[in-house]
Enzyme design. Structure first.
Site, mmCIF file in Angstrom:
data_model
loop_
_atom_site.group_PDB
_atom_site.id
_atom_site.type_symbol
_atom_site.label_atom_id
_atom_site.label_comp_id
_atom_site.label_asym_id
_atom_site.label_seq_id
_atom_site.Cartn_x
_atom_site.Cartn_y
_atom_site.Cartn_z
ATOM 1 N N TRP A 1 -9.539 -0.554 12.815
ATOM 2 C CA TRP A 1 -8.971 0.804 12.788
ATOM 3 C C TRP A 1 -10.005 1.892 12.530
ATOM 4 O O TRP A 1 -9.643 3.048 12.395
ATOM 5 C CB TRP A 1 -7.847 0.877 11.760
ATOM 6 C CG TRP A 1 -8.153 0.198 10.446
ATOM 7 C CD1 TRP A 1 -7.824 -1.084 10.115
ATOM 8 C CD2 TRP A 1 -8.860 0.728 9.326
ATOM 9 N NE1 TRP A 1 -8.280 -1.383 8.848
ATOM 10 C CE2 TRP A 1 -8.915 -0.290 8.337
ATOM 11 C CE3 TRP A 1 -9.459 1.965 9.043
ATOM 12 C CZ2 TRP A 1 -9.549 -0.108 7.099
ATOM 13 C CZ3 TRP A 1 -10.091 2.143 7.818
ATOM 14 C CH2 TRP A 1 -10.123 1.114 6.869
ATOM 15 N N GLU B 1 -6.693 -7.569 -0.861
ATOM 16 C CA GLU B 1 -7.134 -7.599 0.546
ATOM 17 C C GLU B 1 -8.554 -7.087 0.651
ATOM 18 O O GLU B 1 -8.899 -6.093 0.011
ATOM 19 C CB GLU B 1 -6.298 -6.643 1.416
ATOM 20 C CG GLU B 1 -4.884 -7.012 1.675
ATOM 21 C CD GLU B 1 -4.200 -5.948 2.560
ATOM 22 O OE1 GLU B 1 -4.883 -5.199 3.287
ATOM 23 O OE2 GLU B 1 -2.965 -5.875 2.488
ATOM 24 N N GLU C 1 0.813 -1.221 0.000
ATOM 25 C CA GLU C 1 0.000 0.000 0.000
ATOM 26 C C GLU C 1 0.851 1.277 0.000
ATOM 27 O O GLU C 1 0.835 2.059 0.962
ATOM 28 C CB GLU C 1 -0.963 -0.003 1.188
ATOM 29 C CG GLU C 1 -1.968 -1.130 1.119
ATOM 30 C CD GLU C 1 -3.030 -1.063 2.206
ATOM 31 O OE1 GLU C 1 -2.775 -0.463 3.265
ATOM 32 O OE2 GLU C 1 -4.127 -1.616 1.990
ATOM 33 N N PHE D 1 -7.608 -7.324 16.951
ATOM 34 C CA PHE D 1 -9.071 -7.293 16.898
ATOM 35 C C PHE D 1 -9.592 -7.227 15.462
ATOM 36 O O PHE D 1 -10.755 -6.921 15.224
ATOM 37 C CB PHE D 1 -9.608 -6.121 17.729
ATOM 38 C CG PHE D 1 -9.212 -6.230 19.176
ATOM 39 C CD1 PHE D 1 -9.400 -7.416 19.879
ATOM 40 C CD2 PHE D 1 -8.620 -5.158 19.838
ATOM 41 C CE1 PHE D 1 -9.011 -7.538 21.210
ATOM 42 C CE2 PHE D 1 -8.231 -5.265 21.161
ATOM 43 C CZ PHE D 1 -8.424 -6.459 21.846
ATOM 44 N N HIS D 2 -8.699 -7.471 14.505
ATOM 45 C CA HIS D 2 -9.114 -7.481 13.088
ATOM 46 C C HIS D 2 -9.632 -8.874 12.747
ATOM 47 O O HIS D 2 -9.057 -9.873 13.169
ATOM 48 C CB HIS D 2 -7.900 -7.153 12.218
ATOM 49 C CG HIS D 2 -8.223 -6.739 10.820
ATOM 50 N ND1 HIS D 2 -8.707 -7.622 9.878
ATOM 51 C CD2 HIS D 2 -8.141 -5.533 10.204
ATOM 52 C CE1 HIS D 2 -8.891 -6.964 8.733
ATOM 53 N NE2 HIS D 2 -8.561 -5.696 8.906
HETATM 54 C C1 GAL Z 1 -4.375 -2.813 5.117
HETATM 55 C C2 GAL Z 1 -2.960 -3.332 5.226
HETATM 56 C C3 GAL Z 1 -2.905 -4.666 5.956
HETATM 57 C C4 GAL Z 1 -3.736 -4.603 7.217
HETATM 58 C C5 GAL Z 1 -5.133 -4.162 6.872
HETATM 59 C C6 GAL Z 1 -6.064 -4.090 8.058
HETATM 60 O O1 GAL Z 1 -4.416 -1.472 4.788
HETATM 61 O O2 GAL Z 1 -2.387 -3.509 3.958
HETATM 62 O O3 GAL Z 1 -1.563 -4.984 6.262
HETATM 63 O O4 GAL Z 1 -3.157 -3.706 8.103
HETATM 64 O O5 GAL Z 1 -5.084 -2.880 6.307
HETATM 65 O O6 GAL Z 1 -7.357 -3.691 7.655
#
Ligand code: GAL
Length: 675
Positions: A326, A318, A161, A368-369
């Site tokens: 977050w 992803e 990213e 917590f993800h």
């Molecule tokens: C993305 C990142 C991942 C992870 C993810 C969590 O932006 O590439 O490594 O942190 O967010 O949502």
């Protein structure tokens, strides 16, 4: 670049890959090695056939400068390979190790207000740091030499990213690089002074050494300088990618190289320019969980990704199985949402459906993800939905390589967005993204598939072009739009467009001047509204807010006027004909609902018909060599009967018409054949 495949894959796709890819980021270094075989067994159960590894592993692979420890990664490659799982190999350069910053404190990112960012998180070093470039090229080379010929390697995943979590850097090294970039761009200080309009506020430069990165100053910094710094930053990041890519390519020319974009969510990289440098496009997308119509934002990101990929299939590198960690409130996805989201990406051109991440972390900032394998394990709802999706995707091989075509283009230009979002604009209620979202939402509800296009790109294939936020519009772009309309196209332009040129200077001739003959008007004065103030239009009882213009007609017909407010009695919505086409102008903010008043009329001009299905039904078509696939997603809470004959590849059901349950998804190979 095109790769010599094995013949199994569609043209231009990953060599040897003839199935939809399914999987996610796998970070086994966070777990005891004894657990790896169990993970891989579960991957097989879930239908996983690709994982991304090594993305944040620099400190493990190169524990001290020049000393490598590949043992654990060698074993991981073998385990995955023996299970038939392909690898997307990350270069770990989004997370340089402690030793690197210890040796090179000058490579740390400095923010606009002068703060030097510390260690202990992740994030890019300064993209303009020579030491960082050198270290990242050397780790990328070492990985390419070690794994470039491994049969499990499917794709290179360079960095992570670019542009997040930080992009612009105001360190001394960035300033030096910015000056060099300016010298290349302008060649002479006279040219720079003219472009930046430095006569204003006594900024005239006599020496290159006196120019710096546009750090925080006493008042607003020259917007042309800020805009150039945004261009420089996007390019500095791109050069980091190119340096790693070229190093890998020199050793491993036969494996495609990509990096994961954040189309539509990271604003600091100009992906039109990046698209030419990757072998294939990959994207990450996360829902805004609190948005009750988050599926529209997802669709926008996917359509933008496909547009950046110039219509070719792309990888969803992803997304999440459920909540992230977050956002202010990390709402969990409800039952079925995982499949609806994944298949919306697929419908919009993704031939790989990957998640962050395979297995939930126990430690660290992301514990917590959500993950494919959540903390709750294999007895969980998420796990069963992950397995069901894997099984569904395994029946979609024939969809691989099929493409999406759109009749509508929405103009998208990062440079314009950077310029518009600087300070001291006529109203702080103007936001480029708000207008893009509103028009896109209208088109989504009308079930019209949308491409995004740069304003200077070829537009002839579109029946309708929408310019929701083209504040910065070059003369070349205006000429492009004129040619498009003259040749029979329909154009819709929203307020605060065609205001400045590429140096953020107001166009000669005033606001909207380059489009005067296209729109049949100019704007004499901006008449922004107070907070909460609304204005009535003379059509269908609609009201606008935020903005009005004092429009001076120069040939356009008035479709609606303002009944009240500062522009009372003046045009609010206009239509102008030019050559074989028509151009609309909308001079106030209408919400997505009310925009139908304009858009229905523009559709009629363009010969487009809005879909008549329920509002919450998402329909997208992909065309393959021998069949067409309809991806139908029911976001509503009532079943819908689809009058489309064919076979649902997810369930195997076939019929003259198929019902989609509330919250359900179908991928229908339609009976309709085309040439
Ligand atoms: C993305 C990142 C991942 C992870 C993810 C969590 O932006 O590439 O490594 O942190 O967010 O949502």
């Amino acid at each position: 670049m095109s790769f010599t495949g094995t013949g199994a894959e569609p043209a231009g796709w990953l060599p040897g890959v003839s199935s939809m890819l399914y999987g996610g980021d796998y970070n086994p270094e966070q777990w005891p090695e004894e657990s790896w075989p169990g993970d891989i067994e579960l991957m097989r159960q879930a239908g996983v056939n690709l994982v991304s590894i090594g993305i944040f592993s620099w400190a493990l692979i190169e524990p001290r400068r020049g000393e490598y420890d590949f043992g654990w990664m060698d074993r991981l490659f073998e385990l995955l390979h023996s299970a038939g799982i392909r690898i997307s190999l990350g270069t770990p350069t989004a997370s340089p190790p402690a030793w690197f910053f210890h040796e090179h404190p000058e490579a740390k990112v400095v923010t606009r207000d002068g703060t030097t960012l510390g260690f202990g998180s992740r994030g890019m070093a300064s993209p303009s740091s020579p030491a960082y470039r050198e270290a990242s090229v050397s780790i990328a080379t070492a990985l390419a030499e070690r794994y470039g010929n491994h049969p499990a390697l499917a794709v290179w995943h360079v960095h992570n990213e670019y542009g997040a979590p930080v992009s612009d850097c105001y360190s001394e090294q960035s300033t030096l690089a910015f000056r060099r970039w300016l010298q290349d761009r302008y060649e002479s200080l006279d040219a720079l002074n003219a472009a930046w309009g430095t006569a204003f506020w006594g900024q005239t430069y006599r020496e290159w050494e006196h120019i710096s990165a546009p750090a925080v100053a006493a008042s607003v910094v020259n917007p042309a300088q800020r805009l150039d710094f945004a261009r420089f930053t996007s390019n500095a990041l791109l050069q980091c990618f190119i340096a790693e890519r070229d190093a890998i390519r020199a050793v491993c020319p036969h494996v495609p190289i990509t990096t994961n974009f954040m189309a539509g969510t990271c604003e600091s990289v100009d992906l039109w320019k990046w698209a030419d440098e990757v072998d294939l496009v990959a994207n990450d997308h996360y829902l805004i969980a609190e948005d009750s119509r988050s599926q529209v934002g997802l669709a926008l990101s996917a359509d933008l990704t496909r547009s950046i990929a110039r219509g070719k299939p792309w990888m969803l590198m992803e997304h999440s199985t459920s909540g992230v960690n977050w956002q202010p409130r990390n709402l969990a996805k409800r039952s079925g949402e995982l499949a609806r989201n994944a298949l919306s990406h697929l419908g919009r051109g993704a031939d790989a459906v990957l998640f962050f991440q395979w297995k939930a972390s126990r430690s660290g900032a992301e514990k917590f993800h959500s993950a494919m394998l959540p903390h709750a394990g294999t007895g969980s709802r998420i796990w069963s939905e992950v397995c069901a999706l894997g099984e569904g995707l395994s029946g979609l091989d024939e969809v691989l390589g099929s493409t999406v075509s759109a009749d509508v283009a929405v103009l998208w230009d990062w440079e314009s967005f950077w310029a518009q979002d600087l300070e001291w604009r006529p109203s702080e209620d103007l936001a480029h993204r708000e207008r893009v979202n509103a028009f896109y939402d209208r088109l989504w509800r009308d079930q019209l598939t949308v491409d995004f296009a740069h304003p200077e790109a070829e537009l002839a294939q579109y029946k309708l072009v929408v310019a929701p936020a083209s504040y910065l519009l070059t003369q070349a772009a205006a000429d492009n739009l004129r040619r498009y309309v003259e040749a029979g196209g329909t154009l819709v332009v929203s307020y605060f467009s065609a205001i400045v040129n590429e140096y953020d200077a107001v166009h000669e001739g005033g606001f909207v001047a380059p489009l005067r003959d296209v729109l049949g008007l100019t704007v004499e004065e901006f008449l922004p509204l107070r907070v909460g103030e609304t204005v009535r239009l003379t059509l269908d009882a609609i009201t606008g807010d935020v903005w009005t213009d004092d429009v001076a007609l120069a040939g356009a017909e008035v479709v609606a006027g303002f009944e009240d407010g500062p522009a009372a009695g003046k045009p609010a919505i206009t239509r102008n004909t030019l050559g074989a086409g028509a151009a609309w102008y909308v001079s106030t903010r209408l919400d997505a609902e009310q925009l139908s008043v304009v858009m229905d009329r523009a559709y009629a001009d363009a010969g487009l018909v809005a879909g008549d299905g329920p509002d919450e039904l998402e329909l997208i078509r992909r065309r393959g060599a021998v069949a067409e696939y309809l991806i139908a997603i029911n976001h509503g809470n009532k079943p819908v009967d689809l009058p489309v004959g064919g076979t649902d590849l997810l369930s195997g059901e076939a019929g003259e018409s198929l019902k989609i349950e509330a919250g359900g998804v179908r991928v229908i190979r339609t009976d309709h054949r085309y040439r």
